[in-house]
Design a protein around this motif. Structure first.
Motif, mmCIF file in Angstrom:
data_model
loop_
_atom_site.group_PDB
_atom_site.id
_atom_site.type_symbol
_atom_site.label_atom_id
_atom_site.label_comp_id
_atom_site.label_asym_id
_atom_site.label_seq_id
_atom_site.Cartn_x
_atom_site.Cartn_y
_atom_site.Cartn_z
ATOM 1 N N SER A 52 0.846 -1.213 -0.082
ATOM 2 C CA SER A 52 0.071 0.058 -0.061
ATOM 3 C C SER A 52 0.827 1.283 -0.002
ATOM 4 O O SER A 52 0.451 2.303 -0.905
ATOM 5 N N ALA A 53 1.964 1.248 0.718
ATOM 6 C CA ALA A 53 2.722 2.468 0.986
ATOM 7 C C ALA A 53 3.521 2.760 -0.250
ATOM 8 O O ALA A 53 3.606 3.838 -0.754
ATOM 9 N N VAL A 56 0.719 3.853 -3.170
ATOM 10 C CA VAL A 56 0.424 5.095 -2.542
ATOM 11 C C VAL A 56 1.560 6.457 -3.295
ATOM 12 O O VAL A 56 1.296 7.390 -3.656
ATOM 13 N N GLN A 57 2.457 6.043 -2.717
ATOM 14 C CA GLN A 57 3.815 6.835 -3.487
ATOM 15 C C GLN A 57 3.933 7.203 -4.702
ATOM 16 O O GLN A 57 4.026 8.223 -5.142
ATOM 17 N N THR A 60 0.998 9.210 -5.890
ATOM 18 C CA THR A 60 0.986 10.556 -5.627
ATOM 19 C C THR A 60 2.193 11.463 -6.022
ATOM 20 O O THR A 60 2.155 12.577 -6.360
ATOM 21 N N PRO A 85 -4.236 12.772 -5.190
ATOM 22 C CA PRO A 85 -4.061 13.380 -3.892
ATOM 23 C C PRO A 85 -3.677 11.951 -3.161
ATOM 24 O O PRO A 85 -4.381 10.875 -3.532
ATOM 25 N N ARG A 86 -3.194 12.143 -2.052
ATOM 26 C CA ARG A 86 -3.007 11.053 -1.248
ATOM 27 C C ARG A 86 -4.186 10.165 -0.606
ATOM 28 O O ARG A 86 -4.306 8.941 -1.011
ATOM 29 N N ALA A 87 -5.246 10.838 -0.197
ATOM 30 C CA ALA A 87 -6.663 10.134 0.368
ATOM 31 C C ALA A 87 -7.090 9.428 -0.863
ATOM 32 O O ALA A 87 -7.699 8.361 -0.747
ATOM 33 N N ALA A 89 -5.467 8.146 -3.516
ATOM 34 C CA ALA A 89 -4.704 7.116 -3.520
ATOM 35 C C ALA A 89 -4.780 5.948 -2.734
ATOM 36 O O ALA A 89 -4.891 4.768 -3.105
ATOM 37 N N VAL A 90 -4.949 6.055 -1.628
ATOM 38 C CA VAL A 90 -5.073 5.094 -0.598
ATOM 39 C C VAL A 90 -6.279 4.501 -0.623
ATOM 40 O O VAL A 90 -6.306 3.477 -0.560
#
Length: 123
Positions: A52-53, A56-57, A60, A85-87, A89-90
């Motif tokens: 996930s990390a 997401v990176q 973003t 945006p990060r949200a 992507a998560v």
């Protein structure tokens, strides 16, 4: 703007082997982001937060560099329009992981069994 799914986002992968007696040759591949996620799920683990990390990176920032024991890997979005945006992507990544995990539970022959052995270093 409509959010794409991981099956609609294309990435470029540049993989270079780590060699100790020379320079490894880099190999470039283009693939769907969903293919990369599934590859990592089998290599790193199905419920691993690292996947996930990483994703997401990538979504973003647009690129990420990873180092494994035998090679370096650079992943990059092919289109800047896929940045988000990060949200967002998560949510996209976690939704994909959850749907994939639900598929594997519905099909017990899918092969989620994995064996991990941790050993202390030898003195």
């Amino acid at each position: 703007m409509e959010t794409k799914s991981l099956d609609q986002i294309t990435i470029k992968q540049l993989r270079k082997p780590i060699v100790h007696d020379g320079d490894g040759v880099a190999e470039e591949t283009r693939m769907l982001l969903s293919q990369k996620v599934e590859e990592y799920m089998t290599r790193i683990g199905y419920t691993n937060a690292h996947i996930s990390a990483i994703m997401v990176q990538l979504l973003t920032v647009g690129k990420i560099r990873l180092e494994f024991s035998q090679y370096h890997e650079r992943l990059q979005l092919l289109s800047a329009a896929d940045l988000m945006p990060r949200a967002q992507a998560v949510i996209l990544v976690e939704t994909y992981l959850a749907s994939f995990y639900n598929q594997t539970e519905a099909n017990p022959d899918f092969g989620m069994t994995q064996r991990i052995i941790l050993q202390p270093p030898k003195k």
